[in-house]
Design a protein around this motif. Structure first.
Motif, mmCIF file in Angstrom:
data_model
loop_
_atom_site.group_PDB
_atom_site.id
_atom_site.type_symbol
_atom_site.label_atom_id
_atom_site.label_comp_id
_atom_site.label_asym_id
_atom_site.label_seq_id
_atom_site.Cartn_x
_atom_site.Cartn_y
_atom_site.Cartn_z
ATOM 1 N N GLY A 1 0.820 -1.205 0.000
ATOM 2 C CA GLY A 1 0.000 0.000 0.000
ATOM 3 C C GLY A 1 0.851 1.252 0.000
ATOM 4 O O GLY A 1 2.064 1.213 -0.177
ATOM 5 N N THR B 1 -4.033 -3.794 -7.988
ATOM 6 C CA THR B 1 -5.183 -3.690 -8.889
ATOM 7 C C THR B 1 -4.812 -4.103 -10.310
ATOM 8 O O THR B 1 -5.622 -4.739 -11.011
ATOM 9 N N ALA C 1 -9.104 -0.056 -3.234
ATOM 10 C CA ALA C 1 -8.797 0.823 -2.121
ATOM 11 C C ALA C 1 -10.037 1.555 -1.628
ATOM 12 O O ALA C 1 -11.032 1.693 -2.345
ATOM 13 N N VAL D 1 -5.323 6.407 -2.516
ATOM 14 C CA VAL D 1 -4.704 5.368 -1.691
ATOM 15 C C VAL D 1 -4.479 4.127 -2.533
ATOM 16 O O VAL D 1 -5.366 3.705 -3.280
ATOM 17 N N LEU D 2 -3.286 3.548 -2.435
ATOM 18 C CA LEU D 2 -3.037 2.268 -3.096
ATOM 19 C C LEU D 2 -3.767 1.154 -2.353
ATOM 20 O O LEU D 2 -3.771 1.131 -1.109
ATOM 21 N N ALA D 3 -4.379 0.257 -3.091
ATOM 22 C CA ALA D 3 -5.090 -0.859 -2.477
ATOM 23 C C ALA D 3 -4.102 -1.831 -1.849
ATOM 24 O O ALA D 3 -3.186 -2.306 -2.528
ATOM 25 N N THR D 4 -4.252 -2.102 -0.563
ATOM 26 C CA THR D 4 -3.444 -3.160 0.048
ATOM 27 C C THR D 4 -4.006 -4.535 -0.300
ATOM 28 O O THR D 4 -3.268 -5.521 -0.345
#
Length: 440
Positions: A209, A221, A300, A305-308
């Protein structure tokens, strides 16, 4: 009141089921139960009734003998209508048209209050005429067929505990249609002898993330998107399952040459048939392979925000003969990425196959011919969707899926979609079918 007026009143009650039980409104179901009791007084004074699993209804009509009973299934719930554009309000049950074109527009008109109310009309009329059935007749009305099927499961378990072993179980499923089998001009009553399994698998990718302004070369993603596309480009193999082979073999006598010969010799012509059916359209493609389609995507929580964790929900419908383990293997090979996790969220195997010969089948096909038209050909087929009937296969091998309504292609396409509807004359003929069946 007339049968149509009673039907419209029950259609107007918005018994919508939802996957999260917390989101279900109890009031419409209570209103539906009260309306059934008021509209069908003989059913409720002469049949035993019990409430199962909170909202499901189980009725017993005692017969003259202790021979194996008939069990008729239907479900009270309907799917939601939010986000759909209807020509007529979905719970107004408006009648449009004249004569043979008179049509009732409402959610549930076909799926499945059409069958439920037709069954109650048939039983109420039979009681008024002094009919006493030869065997017990059970009416089992599930409340959450469109989501979990817990009501049907509870009723089936209850019947099993009481030692009920039906001669025949009939649920919703196929209908009388035209053009369902290539080369067959006669109308066909598509009687489901089996149904595909249904499962949801998740494709899951994970990463550390961070801020979306500094993405890695392969974010979760993007990895997920690649996996989704790989799955789309690698469908399950083609196969002619026994229920489909039986459908074609039965249709052979009614198919124009040379298709009749091709259908009759399915064991030899299977490679040709499966390739052809896969190309005709989505329905016939689903008859010859397990299908998988991504229906939900999650990423996310915010735009920056980057998806964890990125997740794709895959709805899988299993062809007779395939298993959940087979599906997991195929998904792994299709995705071909060890960094994509494959998780089974929930699922059920395909149903057993009921016989398309013997006493129960003859009883159904004879009732079709007597009430829906002597030109209607009864065909065994593999039901593509899931129904409450899957929970009753442990009680008997004679479990069938058929609603006695002659439906056009457009009417079938409206199931779970806007503008669900049924023609009045078609629905009234369905009452005659159930009346004949319970007296057969």
């Amino acid at each position: 009141m007339t049968p149509v007026e009673r039907f419209r009143e029950l259609l107007a009650i918005a018994t919508v089921s939802r996957f999260d039980p917390v989101d279900v409104d109890d009031q419409p179901f209570a209103a539906f139960h009260a309306a059934l009791e008021r509209l069908y007084p003989l059913v409720h004074s002469r049949l035993e009734r019990e409430v199962v699993a909170g909202r499901s209804l189980l009725y017993r009509w005692a017969g003259k003998t202790d021979a194996a009973p008939l069990v008729l299934l239907a479900h009270q719930d309907v799917v939601p209508v939010e986000g759909q554009q209807w020509r007529h309000p979905p719970f107004s049950a408006e009648i449009v048209g004249e004569g043979a074109d008179r049509t009732i527009h409402a959610r549930g008109a076909i799926d499945d209050k059409g069958a439920l109310v037709a069954i109650f009309e048939a039983v109420e009329q039979a009681l008024a005429d002094g009919v006493v059935p030869r065997t017990d007749i059970w009416l089992a009305l599930g409340h959450d067929e469109e989501t979990r099927g817990t009501g049907a499961q509870a009723m089936a378990t209850l019947l099993a505990e009481r030692g009920v072993r039906p001669a025949l179980v009939l649920d919703e499923g196929g209908a009388v249609v035209e053009g369902a089998v290539p080369g067959v001009a006669a109308p066909t009553a598509m009687i489901g002898v089996a149904e595909r399994g249904v499962a949801t698998f998740d494709l899951v990718t994970r990463e550390a993330g961070g801020h979306a302004s500094t993405p890695p070369a392969m974010p979760a993603t993007a990895r997920l998107a690649r996996a989704v596309d790989r799955l789309r480009r690698r469908p399950f193999p083609l196969r002619l399952a026994p229920p489909v082979r039986a459908m074609l073999a039965t249709a052979a006598a009614h198919a124009a040459p040379p298709l009749g010969t091709v259908f009759r010799h399915g064991r030899v012509t299977a490679p040709l048939l499966t390739r052809a059916l896969a190309r005709v359209g989505p329905e016939t493609n689903a008859l010859v392979r397990t299908t998988a389609v991504v229906t939900r995507l999650e990423g996310a929580a915010g735009d920056n925000v980057l998806a964890t964790v990125a997740r794709a929900g895959v709805n899988v419908r299993l062809l007779t003969g395939d298993t959940l383990a087979d599906v997991a293997i195929h998904l792994r090979r299709a995705v071909a990425d060890p960094l994509v996790d494959i998780e089974l969220r929930h699922g059920g195997e395909p149903s057993p196959v009921s016989p398309w010969r013997g006493e129960a089948w003859r009883r159904l096909s004879a009732t079709v011919s007597a009430t829906l038209g002597h030109d209607v050909v009864a065909l065994p087929y593999l039901q593509l969707g899931a129904s409450d009937s899957r929970f009753y296969t442990g009680l008997t091998d004679a479990v069938y899926r058929f609603a006695p309504f002659h439906l056009t292609r457009a009417e079938r396409d409206a199931l779970h979609a806007p503008n669900e509807r049924i023609r009045v004359d078609v629905w009234l003929r369905g009452i005659r079918f159930y009346r004949a069946l319970l007296e057969s």
